[in-house]
Design a protein around this motif. Structure first.
Motif, PDB file in Angstrom:
ATOM      1  N   THR A  24       0.866  -1.171   0.000  1.00 36.78           N
ATOM      2  CA  THR A  24       0.000   0.000   0.000  1.00 36.78           C
ATOM      3  C   THR A  24       0.905   1.224   0.000  1.00 36.78           C
ATOM      4  OG1 THR A  24      -1.799  -1.110   1.141  1.00 36.78           O
ATOM      5  CG2 THR A  24      -1.731   1.288   1.320  1.00 36.78           C
ATOM      6  N   THR A  26       1.132   5.048   0.709  1.00 35.06           N
ATOM      7  CA  THR A  26       0.406   6.099   1.419  1.00 35.06           C
ATOM      8  C   THR A  26       0.937   7.449   0.968  1.00 35.06           C
ATOM      9  OG1 THR A  26       0.032   4.666   3.309  1.00 35.06           O
ATOM     10  CG2 THR A  26      -0.244   7.036   3.673  1.00 35.06           C
ATOM     11  N   LYS A  83      -3.983  11.835   4.548  1.00 35.77           N
ATOM     12  CA  LYS A  83      -3.150  10.675   4.216  1.00 35.77           C
ATOM     13  C   LYS A  83      -4.048   9.724   3.439  1.00 35.77           C
ATOM     14  CE  LYS A  83       0.336  10.921   7.799  1.00 35.77           C
ATOM     15  NZ  LYS A  83       1.390  11.361   6.921  1.00 35.77           N
ATOM     16  N   PRO A  85      -4.328   6.206   1.338  1.00 37.54           N
ATOM     17  CA  PRO A  85      -3.701   4.932   0.959  1.00 37.54           C
ATOM     18  C   PRO A  85      -4.130   4.497  -0.439  1.00 37.54           C
ATOM     19  CG  PRO A  85      -5.531   4.539   2.455  1.00 37.54           C
ATOM     20  CD  PRO A  85      -5.432   6.027   2.268  1.00 37.54           C
TER      21      PRO A  85
END
Length: 132
Positions: A24, A26, A83, A85
């Motif tokens: 992932t 971010t 933030k 992802p």
């Protein structure tokens, strides 16, 4: 003494320089402007960001949004940090890992709601990173 570069109006950065195909990614987005900015979702993984992979033809969007809903306009308020992802397979019909290669993340925004439909937009890009 070296001077610091000016703070960008909208800052965009990823949390690493190298990822695996199942990682992932971010991304941190900060609106340093004194006013809200506007964007559309329905990009990579149904977020407001577009993950692009470098190919022989140039930069190509990866991991679109296969959710059967209308695109929504998103407001990011002055001073707001998000933030976001980007996970492989999110928003897709079939989850698949990220292909290996060189990538960047792109964010396009407007200063007024109407700017998104009239083309009065600004684009910011993360530094390049790799998936291997």
């Amino acid at each position: 003494m070296a001077s610091q570069p000016p703070t960008p109006a909208v800052a965009l950065s990823s949390d690493g320089t190298s990822y695996s195909p199942s990682s992932t990614i971010t991304v941190t987005l900060t609106n340093h402007r004194s006013t809200s900015i506007y964007t559309f979702d329905h990009q990579t993984g149904c977020t407001i960001l577009t993950l692009q992979r470098q190919t022989a033809k140039g930069w190509e969007a990866t991991g679109g949004c296969a959710m059967g809903r209308l695109t929504q306009q998103i407001e990011i308020k002055a001073g707001e940090t998000r933030k976001i992802p980007l996970a492989p397979g999110t928003g897709q019909i079939r989850a698949t890992p990220w292909p290996t290669g060189t990538y960047q993340v792109v964010f396009t925004y407007a200063l007024q709601r109407e700017g998104l439909t009239t083309g009065s937009t600004t684009t910011v890009v993360t530094p390049m990173f790799t998936i291997s």
